[in-house]
Scaffold this active site. Structure first.
Site, PDB file in Angstrom:
ATOM      1  N   GLN A  12      -1.873  20.210  19.313  1.00 23.84           N
ATOM      2  CA  GLN A  12      -1.375  21.200  20.272  1.00 23.84           C
ATOM      3  C   GLN A  12      -1.830  22.583  19.843  1.00 23.84           C
ATOM      4  O   GLN A  12      -1.596  22.990  18.710  1.00 23.84           O
ATOM      5  CB  GLN A  12       0.150  21.147  20.323  1.00 23.84           C
ATOM      6  CG  GLN A  12       0.765  22.064  21.379  1.00 23.84           C
ATOM      7  CD  GLN A  12       2.237  21.770  21.582  1.00 23.84           C
ATOM      8  OE1 GLN A  12       2.611  20.911  22.361  1.00 23.84           O
ATOM      9  NE2 GLN A  12       3.085  22.476  20.861  1.00 23.84           N
ATOM     10  N   HIS A  70      -1.069  24.494  25.050  1.00 24.19           N
ATOM     11  CA  HIS A  70       0.349  24.811  25.244  1.00 24.19           C
ATOM     12  C   HIS A  70       0.504  25.953  26.262  1.00 24.19           C
ATOM     13  O   HIS A  70       0.299  27.112  25.951  1.00 24.19           O
ATOM     14  CB  HIS A  70       0.980  25.214  23.906  1.00 24.19           C
ATOM     15  CG  HIS A  70       2.471  25.054  23.868  1.00 24.19           C
ATOM     16  ND1 HIS A  70       3.258  25.042  24.994  1.00 24.19           N
ATOM     17  CD2 HIS A  70       3.323  24.890  22.818  1.00 24.19           C
ATOM     18  CE1 HIS A  70       4.524  24.886  24.644  1.00 24.19           C
ATOM     19  NE2 HIS A  70       4.598  24.787  23.330  1.00 24.19           N
ATOM     20  N   GLY A  71       0.883  25.566  27.478  1.00 32.61           N
ATOM     21  CA  GLY A  71       1.129  26.566  28.521  1.00 32.61           C
ATOM     22  C   GLY A  71       2.597  26.620  28.905  1.00 32.61           C
ATOM     23  O   GLY A  71       2.934  26.990  30.033  1.00 32.61           O
ATOM     24  N   ALA A  72       3.477  26.251  27.964  1.00 30.27           N
ATOM     25  CA  ALA A  72       4.917  26.195  28.248  1.00 30.27           C
ATOM     26  C   ALA A  72       5.690  26.985  27.200  1.00 30.27           C
ATOM     27  O   ALA A  72       5.117  27.684  26.367  1.00 30.27           O
ATOM     28  CB  ALA A  72       5.390  24.736  28.269  1.00 30.27           C
ATOM     29  N   HIS A  73       7.032  26.907  27.294  1.00 31.15           N
ATOM     30  CA  HIS A  73       7.969  27.422  26.286  1.00 31.15           C
ATOM     31  C   HIS A  73       7.815  28.901  25.992  1.00 31.15           C
ATOM     32  O   HIS A  73       8.154  29.367  24.898  1.00 31.15           O
ATOM     33  CB  HIS A  73       7.872  26.618  24.995  1.00 31.15           C
ATOM     34  CG  HIS A  73       8.245  25.179  25.169  1.00 31.15           C
ATOM     35  ND1 HIS A  73       8.123  24.228  24.183  1.00 31.15           N
ATOM     36  CD2 HIS A  73       8.748  24.498  26.254  1.00 31.15           C
ATOM     37  CE1 HIS A  73       8.525  23.048  24.639  1.00 31.15           C
ATOM     38  NE2 HIS A  73       8.910  23.194  25.896  1.00 31.15           N
ATOM     39  N   TYR A 125       5.169  30.834  25.566  1.00 27.82           N
ATOM     40  CA  TYR A 125       4.022  31.352  24.822  1.00 27.82           C
ATOM     41  C   TYR A 125       3.038  32.023  25.785  1.00 27.82           C
ATOM     42  O   TYR A 125       3.287  32.109  26.981  1.00 27.82           O
ATOM     43  CB  TYR A 125       3.382  30.233  23.992  1.00 27.82           C
ATOM     44  CG  TYR A 125       4.327  29.705  22.938  1.00 27.82           C
ATOM     45  CD1 TYR A 125       4.664  30.472  21.827  1.00 27.82           C
ATOM     46  CD2 TYR A 125       4.943  28.463  23.085  1.00 27.82           C
ATOM     47  CE1 TYR A 125       5.563  30.023  20.876  1.00 27.82           C
ATOM     48  CE2 TYR A 125       5.853  27.997  22.139  1.00 27.82           C
ATOM     49  CZ  TYR A 125       6.158  28.780  21.037  1.00 27.82           C
ATOM     50  OH  TYR A 125       7.066  28.337  20.107  1.00 27.82           O
TER      51      TYR A 125
END
Length: 366
Positions: free
Chosen positions: A32, A113-116, A118
């Site tokens: 990731q 990672h395109g979530a949470h 960031y």
């Protein structure tokens, strides 16, 4: 801790890491990769680096939950500056470089990672992204940076290399139909990209840690939305595979969503940390439910429960990295005091750490 992978990185340890995954379980090794953007505490930035974000002003500052969260956020997370348009190709290239180097080290793929909350998630978010150029202003323009990253990663790697992306179904618990509709539009756009092998659905971020909720339906946190994705968007055999992550604790719940075609794969986080063989135990009928339990404290729960449920598992990951077994009796107090200081204020264990890495693409273990 976050691990930087760029052209200056020594690939030897990354090769050992990938080989260990392949040899121990025969699993695929998918890394990731992420950029923190405005979610960069002073422990990472020190006084040398200003975090970056899509926009400046109010959108550049994190608002953590509760009064204590607001105080902590103001003290320990430096307001970000807005990225200039000419800086964005460099950001895109960082992702591509990390993916290329991962493949060189023997990894089988990357999950972007395109979530949470960031950086890529910030560009996708209408509340964090107030740009008026080609990277903001409309849902389609907010998608631009993520699409460019996917294209660059695909171009930098071989056709057999796996490329996936993780996105939020919603950024906050209170997000309504409009945000879900925009997410469906994004998935529709991504589903047509031949460069993409899988989509992973999750939700939340530092401001609202949906993904560490203390309770969840047996079918996980995002099954209802995933069902819409499957029926309204992912209708062809060429569509990316769908991974559903968040809240799964029982074998029956996982079997149900797979049997009903709601997703193609299940993503597990905390259950795997407390029992690294949990997935195998499920498959071989040695276990039907995770012993992973929600953690809670009696005061300032809005902020501290989220912090505890993140940092306590971070400590468990550190134990695993040192060859130790998970410890279910790890102190909550130590976690919130010492581990919090290391993560957000100053980590004396990494005196040689270079703060410039806070603005590099990263490999992050969730």
């Amino acid at each position: 801790r976050n691990v930087v992978l760029d052209d200056a990185s020594d690939l030897a340890e990354f090769k050992v890491w990938a080989d260990a995954i392949h040899e121990s379980t025969g699993s695929l090794a998918v890394m990731q990769i992420s950029h923190p953007g405005r979610q960069s505490p002073v422990a990472c930035t020190r006084s040398e680096v200003t975090p970056v974000a899509p926009s400046s002003g109010l959108q550049a500052r994190l608002v953590l939950p509760g009064l204590l969260g607001e105080i902590v956020g103001r003290c320990l997370i430096v307001p970000a500056r807005a990225l200039r348009a000419e800086e964005l190709p460099g950001i895109v290239q960082q992702y591509a470089t990390a993916a290329r180097r991962a493949e060189e080290a023997g990894w089988d793929g990357v999950a972007i990672h395109g979530a949470h909350g960031y950086l890529l998630s910030q560009f996708l978010s209408p509340s964090a992204n107030k740009r008026t150029d080609d990277y903001g202003g409309t849902p389609e323009k907010r998608h631009t940076l993520l699409k460019e990253v996917i294209a660059a990663v695909r171009a930098a790697t071989s056709s057999k290399f796996i490329v996936g992306v993780k996105i939020n179904t919603k950024d906050r618990s209170k997000d309504g139909v409009e945000r879900e509709t925009e997410c469906l539009q994004l998935i529709q756009a991504l589903s047509t990209l031949e460069a993409l092998d899988f989509l992973e659905l999750s939700g939340g971020g530092f401001e609202d840690a949906i993904f560490v909720q203390n309770s969840a339906p047996s079918r996980g946190l995002f099954a209802v939305f995933a069902e819409r994705v499957q029926t309204e968007v992912l209708k062809t055999a060429k569509s990316p595979k769908l991974i559903l992550t968040g809240g799964f604790r029982t074998k029956s719940g996982m079997e149900e969503v797979l049997r009903e075609g709601i997703c193609d794969m299940i993503g597990l986080g905390r259950p795997i940390i407390t029992n690294p063989t949990f997935a195998l135990d499920i498959l071989e009928n040695r276990q039907t439910q995770s012993t992973c339990m929600p953690l809670s404290v009696p005061v300032f729960r809005e902020l501290l429960d989220a912090a505890l449920n993140s940092l306590w598992y971070q400590r468990q990951l550190r134990r695993l990295s040192l060859g130790h077994h998970p410890d279910p009796n790890l102190s909550y107090f130590y976690t919130l005091a010492v581990t919090f200081c290391c993560s957000y204020i100053f980590d004396w264990r990494f005196k040689g750490h270079s703060s410039k890495h806070s603005s590099n693409a990263k490999n992050k273990t969730e």
